[in-house]
Design an enzyme around this catalytic site. Structure first.
Site, PDB file in Angstrom:
ATOM      1  N   HIS A  86       0.851  -1.186   0.000  1.00  0.00           N
ATOM      2  CA  HIS A  86       0.000   0.000   0.000  1.00  0.00           C
ATOM      3  C   HIS A  86       0.889   1.240   0.000  1.00  0.00           C
ATOM      4  O   HIS A  86       2.128   1.118  -0.092  1.00  0.00           O
ATOM      5  CB  HIS A  86      -0.961  -0.019   1.195  1.00  0.00           C
ATOM      6  CG  HIS A  86      -0.266  -0.268   2.505  1.00  0.00           C
ATOM      7  ND1 HIS A  86       0.607   0.638   3.074  1.00  0.00           N
ATOM      8  CD2 HIS A  86      -0.292  -1.335   3.341  1.00  0.00           C
ATOM      9  CE1 HIS A  86       1.062   0.148   4.206  1.00  0.00           C
ATOM     10  NE2 HIS A  86       0.549  -1.063   4.388  1.00  0.00           N
TER      11      HIS A  86
ATOM     12  N   HIS B 158       3.990   1.288   2.129  1.00  0.00           N
ATOM     13  CA  HIS B 158       5.159   0.571   1.589  1.00  0.00           C
ATOM     14  C   HIS B 158       5.828   1.399   0.493  1.00  0.00           C
ATOM     15  O   HIS B 158       7.061   1.426   0.385  1.00  0.00           O
ATOM     16  CB  HIS B 158       4.732  -0.769   0.975  1.00  0.00           C
ATOM     17  CG  HIS B 158       4.210  -1.764   1.963  1.00  0.00           C
ATOM     18  ND1 HIS B 158       2.907  -2.194   1.977  1.00  0.00           N
ATOM     19  CD2 HIS B 158       4.832  -2.432   2.962  1.00  0.00           C
ATOM     20  CE1 HIS B 158       2.744  -3.083   2.939  1.00  0.00           C
ATOM     21  NE2 HIS B 158       3.884  -3.239   3.561  1.00  0.00           N
TER      22      HIS B 158
END
Ligand code: PAF
Length: 282
Positions: free
Chosen positions: A34, A37
């Protein structure tokens, strides 16, 4: 972008890119990537010459009744996100490649791992430190990137690196939040619409802690009590803990410190969420 499943292939790639002082950056993940990250990958891209992302849902860090089986696995989309972020190599090992038959070795810390999350998830951090140690040995990074959302995890990894004399710099990147304040997490996708509404209480409790800190009149323990009161009785939310503790040791505070960390964990519906906020008292 190179995608490799074998530790030996990653080692060869790293060896061929480690020349003339080129810096290797590692972003360890369990996939279901997501925006949080992506912020780690962006930081690695800015600071390193060769960026590796590992995607491995590590069975060793899940307890028997935890969500290993239903942890989201979205490899195709993850690879696209890595490509878009300019990652050089993605390491996607199978469990058999990470833990061969007869594996016996565990990396285990004696104290930091037993507090807070460690109380609620026994052995979880032994799984984390063991897999991160293996990833460090395979990729030999100059820098490794972790999110502040997993506050205790990044503290434990810093401790492990210092204790075991690894020459890797640990970079902790800020929490990335949804518009309503919910910290980004791969597990958020398991929240029902009702859970999603209830989950806002975590950020509200941390915001309360920050406001009380800035007002300057309440002790760390009193702030923790106020967070617990706010969370108590919210439909569908079962808090595991809400504490204000020392930023480095996670121990309760005896005196008013300059800095502390508020840490929260709660089950919202069937999903367990964690979040935190650094507090500055002066
Ligand atoms: O934070 C995570 O996603 C995991 O705990 C990590 C660091 C990738 C180890 O499996």
């Amino acid at each position: 972008m190179q995608v490799e499943a074998l530790p030996s292939s990653v080692r060869s790639a790293v060896q061929s890119h480690r020349y003339g002082g080129r810096r290797i950056g590692l972003v360890p993940t369990m996939g279901a990537l997501h925006v949080g990250h992506v912020s780690l990958m962006d930081a690695a891209r800015r600071e390193c010459d060769f960026v590796i992302v590992s995607i491995f849902v590590n069975p060793l860090q899940f307890g028997p009744n935890e969500d290993f089986e239903c942890y989201p696995r979205t490899l195709e989309r993850d690879l696209q996100k890595c490509e878009n972020a300019g990652v050089d190599l993605v390491f996607t090992p199978a469990t058999s490649q990470m833990y061969g038959s007869g594996a016996e070795s565990i990396v285990s810390l004696t104290s930091l791992t037993r507090k807070l999350e460690g109380r609620h998830r026994p052995d979880h951090f032994d799984g984390v430190t063991t897999v991160v140690a293996k990833l460090f040995n395979i990729t030999v990074p100059d820098k490794a990137y972790f999110g502040q959302k997993d506050y205790q995890q990044q503290l434990i990894i810093r401790r492990m690196v210092s204790d075991l004399d690894w020459g890797v710099e640990i970079v902790t990147c800020p929490i990335v939040r949804e518009d309503d304040g919910l910290a980004m997490s791969s597990r958020n996708r398991h929240l029902s619409p009702a859970d999603r509404a209830s989950s806002q209480i975590l950020f509200r409790a941390l915001s309360l802690a920050q406001n009380l800190t800035q007002a300057g009149s309440e002790s760390p323990d009193a702030i923790a009590d106020r967070m617990q009161q706010l969370m108590a009785g919210v439909q569908g939310v079962e808090p595991d803990y809400a504490v204000v503790v020392d930023c480095d040791t996670l121990e309760p505070l005896v005196e008013q410190p300059e800095r502390a960390v508020a840490l929260i964990a709660a089950r919202v519906g069937k999903t367990r969420l964690i979040d935190n906020q650094i507090l500055r008292f002066r």
